[in-house]
Enzyme design. Structure first.
Site, PDB file in Angstrom:
ATOM      1  CB  ILE A  37      -2.076   7.052  -4.201  1.00 17.47           C
ATOM      2  CG1 ILE A  37      -1.973   5.544  -3.934  1.00 17.47           C
ATOM      3  CG2 ILE A  37      -1.877   7.370  -5.672  1.00 17.47           C
ATOM      4  CD1 ILE A  37      -3.088   4.735  -4.568  1.00 17.47           C
ATOM      5  CE  LYS A  38      -0.281   2.729   0.578  1.00 13.74           C
ATOM      6  NZ  LYS A  38       0.138   2.362  -0.769  1.00 13.74           N
ATOM      7  CG  ASN A  39      -3.575   8.489   4.503  1.00  8.35           C
ATOM      8  OD1 ASN A  39      -4.249   8.403   3.491  1.00  8.35           O
ATOM      9  ND2 ASN A  39      -3.925   7.912   5.634  1.00  8.35           N
TER      10      ASN A  39
END
Length: 377
Positions: free
Chosen positions: A187-189
């Site tokens: 779910i990171k950038n």
């Protein structure tokens, strides 16, 4: 009460893929070489170019990046590491993994980040490292205390798990001269499915990081295939990023401008929608310079709001329970009243690229309804 009807939008966080990732992984699978190889090395080169740094070393996770960076910096038993209590527990576990002692400190309530005054006040004769957490994607500027840290030989290892692509006062995070660690979790950038990267400060550190992530082995893959085999020069772990994970990251990088803009637009939509709700304080991520990873509010009586929003199908969350209150870290407990208050007030609103303006409006409408109902009751 209004609820979010689309499953993706109702989540607190959700991975976002552009479509090319599956093709990139398929090419790796067809090649038959799934481990660390030239695909991983190309990902390292492209990340370094994107950040404007000489080198980048890919590893299996953000936690592995922190552990590896602290090791490369020479942090070990008997050393004290300043770390905010308000962070994911992985930050603390990495400190413990090298045998060091965490010294938990407060954060600025406006930003949930360290500032230079907090760091200055926390320094002791045993301090050997500071791990600023770039909470929500916001850069941390320790420039006013940098001379003091350098004079005492204290290393800064940035936990930039939330902050890939964000800018600080001197350029993108990772280009500041400190050891910087990114996470590329789901779910990171920017996602690799799972993974992380270390931005070393010197060629020697880069060499140490690469050796540590491969069990202390120094030979190249070609050299290890010779009759003499490999040589182990020191302690290390199996932290190499696979080609499968690197391929996902390589597919994501060319589209990062779209990611950057989408996350800033989403955060700004929340900011505008929340402006007139007096009970709510929005945590400032400096959206003009950062790539926001979270949208957080502070609200007294958070627990009732949390449960009411959950019941209406809104995917709220809490990032994070203070670490100095965790049973596993009780040995290092010290009173941190500001952090303890934040731990009772912070609430993460749904924030990810599947969301639309309509979703933001529905979340804020639901929040207004909960607050109005609370006042009436």
């Amino acid at each position: 009460m209004t609820t979010l009807s689309r499953p993706d939008a109702a989540r607190n966080a959700s991975p976002y893929l552009y479509g090319a990732e599956a093709e990139a992984v398929a090419r790796v699978l067809a090649d038959g070489q799934y481990g660390h190889n030239e695909v991983t090395e190309e990902f390292e080169r492209q990340v370094a170019a994107f950040l404007g740094v000489p080198d980048a070393v890919a590893v299996t996770s953000g936690t592995a990046a922190l552990h590896t960076a602290l090791t490369a910096a020479g942090i070990g038993p008997g050393d004290e590491v300043i770390v905010p209590s308000l962070t994911f527990c992985a930050t603390v576990q990495a400190v413990l993994a090298v045998g060091a002692e965490p010294r938990f400190v407060e954060v600025d309530p406006r930003t949930l980040c360290l500032d230079h005054e907090i760091v200055r006040d926390a320094l002791t004769p045993a301090t050997r490292a500071v791990v600023p957490v770039l909470f929500g994607g916001r850069a941390v500027d320790l420039t006013p205390v940098q001379a003091v840290l350098a004079e005492r030989g204290i290393v800064v290892v940035e936990d930039a798990a939330h902050a890939f692509g964000s800018h600080g006062p001197n350029g993108r995070v990772g280009a500041t001269g400190d050891l910087t660690c990114f996470s590329f979790g789901p779910i990171k950038n920017l996602t690799c499915g799972q993974g992380g990267i270390v931005i070393p400060r010197t060629p020697r550190e880069a060499e140490d990081v690469r050796r540590f992530r491969l069990l202390g082995v120094v030979q190249s893959q070609a050299e290890r295939a010779t009759l003499t085999g490999y040589q182990v020069d020191g302690y290390g772990l199996r932290y190499q990023m696979s080609a499968i994970n690197a391929a996902i990251g390589l597919a994501q990088l060319p589209r990062f401008t779209t990611t950057e803009q989408a996350r800033r637009t989403l955060w700004s939509a929340y900011r505008d929608a929340l402006t007139d709700i007096e009970e709510v304080a929005l945590v400032d991520v400096d959206a003009d310079r950062s790539v926001p990873h979270l949208c957080q509010i502070r609200i007294p009586g958070r627990d009732k709001v949390f449960h009411a929003l959950k019941a209406s199908g809104i995917g709220v969350g809490v990032h994070y329970p203070p670490n100095h209150l965790q049973p596993a870290f009780a040995r290092w407990h010290r009173p941190l009243p500001a952090t303890e208050r934040l731990g009772r007030e912070i609430l993460s609103l749904p924030f990810h690229q599947h969301m639309t303006q309509d979703d933001v409006d529905q979340v804020v409408t639901a929040l207004r309804h909960v607050l109005t109902t609370r006042v009436r009751s």
